[in-house]
Scaffold this motif. Structure first.
Motif, PDB file in Angstrom:
ATOM      1  N   THR A  33      13.235   6.045  -6.677  1.00  0.00           N
ATOM      2  CA  THR A  33      13.552   4.781  -7.319  1.00  0.00           C
ATOM      3  C   THR A  33      12.700   3.646  -6.769  1.00  0.00           C
ATOM      4  OG1 THR A  33      15.235   4.153  -5.700  1.00  0.00           O
ATOM      5  CG2 THR A  33      15.954   5.532  -7.559  1.00  0.00           C
ATOM      6  N   VAL A  56      11.221   5.761 -10.958  1.00  0.00           N
ATOM      7  CA  VAL A  56      12.151   5.243 -11.971  1.00  0.00           C
ATOM      8  C   VAL A  56      12.743   3.936 -11.440  1.00  0.00           C
ATOM      9  CG1 VAL A  56      12.689   7.611 -12.661  1.00  0.00           C
ATOM     10  CG2 VAL A  56      14.216   6.400 -11.084  1.00  0.00           C
ATOM     11  N   PRO A  57      13.347   3.132 -12.312  1.00  0.00           N
ATOM     12  CA  PRO A  57      13.883   1.825 -11.854  1.00  0.00           C
ATOM     13  C   PRO A  57      14.927   1.949 -10.747  1.00  0.00           C
ATOM     14  CG  PRO A  57      13.709   1.835 -14.239  1.00  0.00           C
ATOM     15  CD  PRO A  57      13.403   3.237 -13.785  1.00  0.00           C
ATOM     16  N   PHE A  83      20.552   5.045 -11.269  1.00  0.00           N
ATOM     17  CA  PHE A  83      21.206   5.361 -12.536  1.00  0.00           C
ATOM     18  C   PHE A  83      20.248   6.058 -13.501  1.00  0.00           C
ATOM     19  CE2 PHE A  83      24.723   4.914 -15.379  1.00  0.00           C
ATOM     20  CZ  PHE A  83      24.176   4.803 -16.637  1.00  0.00           C
ATOM     21  N   GLU A  84      18.938   5.807 -13.359  1.00  0.00           N
ATOM     22  CA  GLU A  84      17.928   6.387 -14.255  1.00  0.00           C
ATOM     23  C   GLU A  84      17.429   7.765 -13.810  1.00  0.00           C
ATOM     24  OE1 GLU A  84      17.831   3.011 -13.438  1.00  0.00           O
ATOM     25  OE2 GLU A  84      18.668   2.599 -15.422  1.00  0.00           O
ATOM     26  N   LEU A  85      17.781   8.161 -12.596  1.00  0.00           N
ATOM     27  CA  LEU A  85      17.288   9.455 -12.107  1.00  0.00           C
ATOM     28  C   LEU A  85      17.687  10.631 -13.002  1.00  0.00           C
ATOM     29  CD1 LEU A  85      17.833   8.967  -8.250  1.00  0.00           C
ATOM     30  CD2 LEU A  85      15.615   9.315  -9.390  1.00  0.00           C
ATOM     31  N   LEU A 135      18.296  10.964 -16.234  1.00  0.00           N
ATOM     32  CA  LEU A 135      17.615  11.088 -17.534  1.00  0.00           C
ATOM     33  C   LEU A 135      16.206  11.629 -17.358  1.00  0.00           C
ATOM     34  CD1 LEU A 135      17.392  10.747 -20.549  1.00  0.00           C
ATOM     35  CD2 LEU A 135      16.892   8.313 -20.197  1.00  0.00           C
ATOM     36  N   VAL A 136      15.502  11.134 -16.343  1.00  0.00           N
ATOM     37  CA  VAL A 136      14.134  11.604 -16.107  1.00  0.00           C
ATOM     38  C   VAL A 136      14.155  13.044 -15.600  1.00  0.00           C
ATOM     39  CG1 VAL A 136      12.043  11.237 -14.757  1.00  0.00           C
ATOM     40  CG2 VAL A 136      13.268   9.278 -15.706  1.00  0.00           C
ATOM     41  N   ARG A 140      14.712  15.183 -18.633  1.00  0.00           N
ATOM     42  CA  ARG A 140      13.536  15.253 -19.502  1.00  0.00           C
ATOM     43  C   ARG A 140      12.463  16.158 -18.914  1.00  0.00           C
ATOM     44  NH1 ARG A 140      12.047  11.696 -23.410  1.00  0.00           N
ATOM     45  NH2 ARG A 140      14.290  11.706 -23.761  1.00  0.00           N
ATOM     46  N   GLU A 154      27.651   8.528 -11.569  1.00  0.00           N
ATOM     47  CA  GLU A 154      26.847   9.008 -12.710  1.00  0.00           C
ATOM     48  C   GLU A 154      25.546   9.652 -12.252  1.00  0.00           C
ATOM     49  OE1 GLU A 154      29.786   8.594 -14.826  1.00  0.00           O
ATOM     50  OE2 GLU A 154      27.953   9.207 -15.864  1.00  0.00           O
ATOM     51  N   CYS A 155      24.978   9.156 -11.180  1.00  0.00           N
ATOM     52  CA  CYS A 155      23.733   9.732 -10.659  1.00  0.00           C
ATOM     53  C   CYS A 155      23.987  11.161 -10.198  1.00  0.00           C
ATOM     54  CB  CYS A 155      23.205   8.872  -9.514  1.00  0.00           C
ATOM     55  SG  CYS A 155      21.715   9.506  -8.746  1.00  0.00           S
TER      56      CYS A 155
END
Ligand SMILES: Nc1c(NC[C@H](O)[C@H](O)[C@H](O)CO)[nH]c(=O)[nH]c1=O
Ligand SMILES: CC(=O)[C@@H](O)COP(=O)(O)O
Length: 160
Positions: A20, A53-54, A57-59, A61-62, A65, A99-100
């Motif tokens: 992050t 990633v920002p 919380f964004e970990l 999704l990436v 993917r 969520e992470c």
């Protein structure tokens, strides 16, 4: 009695390291710890992909993917997810951490892909700092990278 156990031979493994930008003063030290372990395990630097990633919380999704795109064709053997979430004044911390962790675990299970959880979840900056030391025994990035290499080799031994 038969014992199955992973090894720490990372030769030929393709690893993605996700980190992050949040709390990068801490997270960059987690990246260093993870890279040192992967190198010690024999993972070729050309086989490591670093993705920024920002925030934590964004970990997921990436991670998802990358797994969806590369796990099936042998282009990816494991993911090391690195971050540092430091509690503030509101329950925001709890939602991010939950969520992470849940999202990264879901990707690991869905794709059968080892995902190392190298996300510090700390009440204070001091706690976070203490878990991002140069000493790999006190570095969550080193811990997560080591677990990924061990899990990849362990899962392969089960398939044999
Ligand atoms: N407070 C921290 C965050 N917050 C940001 C979130 O992770 C996310 O980027 C934002 O909610 C937009 O979706 N992230 C961290 O990694 N660490 C923190 O301490
Ligand atoms: C963990 C976080 O999201 C951090 O930014 C704390 O923010 P807040 O003080 O708004 O809870």
């Amino acid at each position: 009695m038969r014992t199955l156990q992973g090894e720490f031979d990372g030769s030929g493994l393709k690893i993605a390291v996700l980190c992050t930008r949040w709390n990068d003063d801490v997270v960059d030290r987690l990246v260093d710890g993870a890279m040192d372990v992967l190198s010690d395990c024999g993972v070729d630097d050309d086989d490591i992909t670093l993705v920024r990633v920002p925030g934590a919380f964004e970990l997921p999704l990436v991670a998802d993917r990358l797994a969806d795109r590369y796990a099936e064709d042998g282009g990816l053997d494991g993911i090391v997810a690195l971050g540092a979430v430091i509690r503030g004044e509101t329950p925001h911390f709890d939602y991010i951490c939950t969520e992470c962790a849940k999202g990264l675990s879901a990707t690991a299970l869905e794709y059968g892909l080892p995902v190392g959880f190298g996300v510090i979840t700390a009440d204070t900056a001091e706690q976070a700092d203490a878990r991002a030391q140069a000493d790999e025994d006190h570095n969550k990035g080193a811990e997560a990278a080591s677990a990924v290499v061990e899990m990849i080799t362990l899962l392969r031994s089960i398939e044999d």
